[in-house]
Scaffold this motif. Structure first.
Motif, PDB file in Angstrom:
ATOM      1  N   ALA A 192      -4.988   2.421   5.839  1.00 40.20           N
ATOM      2  CA  ALA A 192      -3.692   2.287   5.159  1.00 40.20           C
ATOM      3  C   ALA A 192      -3.828   2.620   3.675  1.00 40.20           C
ATOM      4  CB  ALA A 192      -3.173   0.859   5.320  1.00 40.20           C
ATOM      5  N   GLU A 193      -2.718   3.090   3.106  1.00 42.07           N
ATOM      6  CA  GLU A 193      -2.707   3.317   1.658  1.00 42.07           C
ATOM      7  C   GLU A 193      -2.649   1.955   0.961  1.00 42.07           C
ATOM      8  OE1 GLU A 193       1.019   4.633   0.154  1.00 42.07           O
ATOM      9  OE2 GLU A 193       0.165   5.476  -1.671  1.00 42.07           O
ATOM     10  N   VAL A 194      -1.770   1.100   1.448  1.00 43.28           N
ATOM     11  CA  VAL A 194      -1.577  -0.253   0.926  1.00 43.28           C
ATOM     12  C   VAL A 194      -1.241  -1.143   2.112  1.00 43.28           C
ATOM     13  CG1 VAL A 194      -0.146  -1.704  -0.578  1.00 43.28           C
ATOM     14  CG2 VAL A 194      -0.555   0.657  -1.221  1.00 43.28           C
TER      15      VAL A 194
ATOM     16  N   ILE B 115      10.614   1.535   0.958  1.00 43.27           N
ATOM     17  CA  ILE B 115       9.302   2.120   0.606  1.00 43.27           C
ATOM     18  C   ILE B 115       9.329   3.621   0.899  1.00 43.27           C
ATOM     19  CG2 ILE B 115       6.831   2.111   1.192  1.00 43.27           C
ATOM     20  CD1 ILE B 115       7.176  -0.900   1.799  1.00 43.27           C
TER      21      ILE B 115
ATOM     22  N   ILE C 156       3.651  -2.028  -5.360  1.00 48.40           N
ATOM     23  CA  ILE C 156       3.124  -0.837  -4.653  1.00 48.40           C
ATOM     24  C   ILE C 156       2.836   0.265  -5.681  1.00 48.40           C
ATOM     25  CG2 ILE C 156       3.660   1.003  -2.986  1.00 48.40           C
ATOM     26  CD1 ILE C 156       5.291  -1.031  -1.403  1.00 48.40           C
TER      27      ILE C 156
ATOM     28  N   VAL D 289       6.089   3.177   7.115  1.00 53.55           N
ATOM     29  CA  VAL D 289       5.583   1.801   7.179  1.00 53.55           C
ATOM     30  C   VAL D 289       5.294   1.468   8.644  1.00 53.55           C
ATOM     31  CG1 VAL D 289       6.103  -0.641   6.752  1.00 53.55           C
ATOM     32  CG2 VAL D 289       6.986   1.120   5.187  1.00 53.55           C
TER      33      VAL D 289
ATOM     34  N   TYR E 266       0.220   5.997   4.998  1.00 52.31           N
ATOM     35  CA  TYR E 266       1.207   5.015   5.493  1.00 52.31           C
ATOM     36  C   TYR E 266       0.886   3.647   4.895  1.00 52.31           C
ATOM     37  CZ  TYR E 266      -2.594   3.548   8.533  1.00 52.31           C
ATOM     38  OH  TYR E 266      -3.813   3.108   8.994  1.00 52.31           O
ATOM     39  N   VAL E 267       1.909   2.817   4.892  1.00 54.02           N
ATOM     40  CA  VAL E 267       1.754   1.424   4.470  1.00 54.02           C
ATOM     41  C   VAL E 267       1.712   0.587   5.747  1.00 54.02           C
ATOM     42  CG1 VAL E 267       2.983  -0.481   3.333  1.00 54.02           C
ATOM     43  CG2 VAL E 267       2.911   1.786   2.255  1.00 54.02           C
TER      44      VAL E 267
ATOM     45  N   SER F  19       7.040   5.685   1.795  1.00 56.60           N
ATOM     46  CA  SER F  19       6.091   6.269   2.769  1.00 56.60           C
ATOM     47  C   SER F  19       6.383   5.605   4.110  1.00 56.60           C
ATOM     48  CB  SER F  19       4.620   5.970   2.456  1.00 56.60           C
ATOM     49  OG  SER F  19       4.404   5.527   1.192  1.00 56.60           O
TER      50      SER F  19
ATOM     51  N   ARG G 198      -0.784   1.947  -6.639  1.00 63.48           N
ATOM     52  CA  ARG G 198      -1.008   3.389  -6.526  1.00 63.48           C
ATOM     53  C   ARG G 198      -1.565   3.987  -7.816  1.00 63.48           C
ATOM     54  NH1 ARG G 198       4.654   4.876  -3.563  1.00 63.48           N
ATOM     55  NH2 ARG G 198       3.925   4.736  -1.401  1.00 63.48           N
TER      56      ARG G 198
END
Ligand code: UD1
Ligand code: UDP
Length: 359
Positions: free
Chosen positions: A273-275, A224, A326, A228, A197-198, A226, A330
């Motif tokens: 978090a991924e980002v 986005i 983003i 959020v 998730y972001v 994914s 990645r």
């Protein structure tokens, strides 16, 4: 020594927690809460969860225009300082509570110590920039989190009383991360999985009070690919309602709007978090420290080291720029991170310098 600590807004409770713990081993502290933030999840939750002693005074100032809010705080802080006669006033960061506390003390010839001194965005339109510049220039002791902050002060002619101690937010994080991992069940509650998730936070006036920026951010979040997670600052919630944009986010399946979360929950949300997408100062630092790529929804940052290190990209609010940042994060192998925020001992250094200066 008797020290009056002034706090009022969410990040200040977090910053004061490690310093207060250290301070009370050696000195007497009185805590003055201006009441700038007052909702349970913007204030009391931090005192409870982080074991911050109850404020001795809560001025209950609340929300309003800058002059009104700062003026009421100035009046309230002065009254307490007159009654308590502390030897020193300790202020944190760059909010209206910071400026009011520093100004009240300075006019009464009480020395001011500023924690998180020397930060600059060089954007004078930001209320925070005005608060931090003014506070630095009336402080006797300036505790800088980074080498850049020391240099910024030197360029303005401030060279005495300046100490590079590291960042007290790093101290707070180091102390609380293991506790957060053990106690917080936020991922289970939100049904989110690590790295999938972001995390987004938005609250800066330049983003919330500018309709075009707010619309841009909303558009980016909904595009986005994914989930959020978006803990909503009350300021942002109010502006989204006014702009008729809250519904739009609420009906979007990919954006999970939640109320502001506690610090322990936030550490778990950031670290998994991924980002991270944010306009927060504190969250940019936490992402860096925790090794999570950050995209900052601003044109400039005070935390330039995170950008230079490749872990933070400044995008402003244009959706295309945010989405391509983003993708870039990645697909890039990010370099090893240097410890730019000190060694987690900033609070101890601050208290030992204070003690030395006022023996
Ligand atoms: C303040 C600081 C900002 C800091 C942020 C941290 C200033 C000028 N700004 O911004 O530097 O990054 O805190 O979060 O000092 N509100 C509530 N409940 C609350 C608090 C606020 O509903 O408990 C709402 C009110 O509508 C209020 C608005 O949020 O008008 C803004 O609050 P305010 O404290 O003025 O500024 P922040 O945006 O929180
Ligand atoms: N934070 C939190 N819960 C939230 C959002 C942020 O505990 O829902 C924490 C965050 O981890 C950081 C601090 O609050 O420690 C940052 O505060 P904020 O973004 O409000 O202000 P800024 O740092 O921009 O001044």
């Amino acid at each position: 020594m008797k020290i009056a600590t002034i706090v009022g807004a969410r990040p200040q409770f977090i910053k004061a927690a490690p310093v207060s713990r250290e301070l009370r081993k050696h000195h007497q502290e009185i805590i003055i809460h201006t009441g700038q933030h007052y909702d349970y999840n913007m204030s009391a939750v931090f005192f409870e969860e982080m074991d911050i002693p109850r404020p001795d005074y809560n001025l209950g100032v609340g929300s309003g225009n800058h002059g009104w809010q700062t003026g009421r705080m100035l009046e309230g802080v002065e009254e307490v300082l007159l009654k308590e006669s502390p030897d020193l006033v300790l202020v944190y960061g760059d909010t209206n509570s910071t400026l009011a506390g520093a100004l009240a003390a300075s006019k009464m010839h009480i020395p001011v110590a500023h924690v998180e001194a020397g930060l600059r965005s060089y954007n004078k339109r930001m209320p925070e920039e005005q608060n931090r510049v003014l506070t630095d220039h009336i402080s006797s002791l300036l505790f800088c989190p980074t080498e850049t902050a020391v240099q910024n002060l030197h360029r303005e002619g401030i060279t005495t009383g300046v100490y590079l101690v590291g960042d007290v937010m790093y101290d707070a994080l180091v102390y609380n991360l293991a506790i957060a991992r053990e106690k917080s069940d936020i991922l289970e509650r939100l049904q989110m999985f690590p790295g999938e998730y972001v995390l987004a936070t938005v609250h800066r006036a330049e983003n919330t009070d500018d309709l075009a920026n707010l619309q841009n951010i909303v558009e980016a979040l909904t595009r986005i690919d994914s989930p959020v997670v978006f803990p909503l600052h009350p300021r942002t919630k109010a502006r989204l309602i006014e702009a008729d944009l809250l519904n739009f986010l609420e009906v979007n399946d990919c954006v999970l709007l939640i109320p502001p979360v506690s610090y322990l929950d936030m550490l778990v949300l950031v670290s998994n978090a991924e980002v991270v997408l944010t306009d927060s100062g504190g969250v940019q630092k936490e992402a860096y420290i925790l090794g999570v790529p950050c995209i900052t929804l601003r044109e400039e940052t005070e935390w330039v080291e995170t950008v230079a290190a490749g872990w933070n990209i400044l995008t402003g609010t244009r959706p295309e720029k945010i989405l391509s940042a983003i993708m870039r994060m990645r697909s890039t192998d990010l370099p090893e991170r240097k410890p730019v925020f000190g060694d987690g001992q900033a609070s101890m250094k601050i208290i030992s310098i204070l003690s030395r200066n006022f023996e």
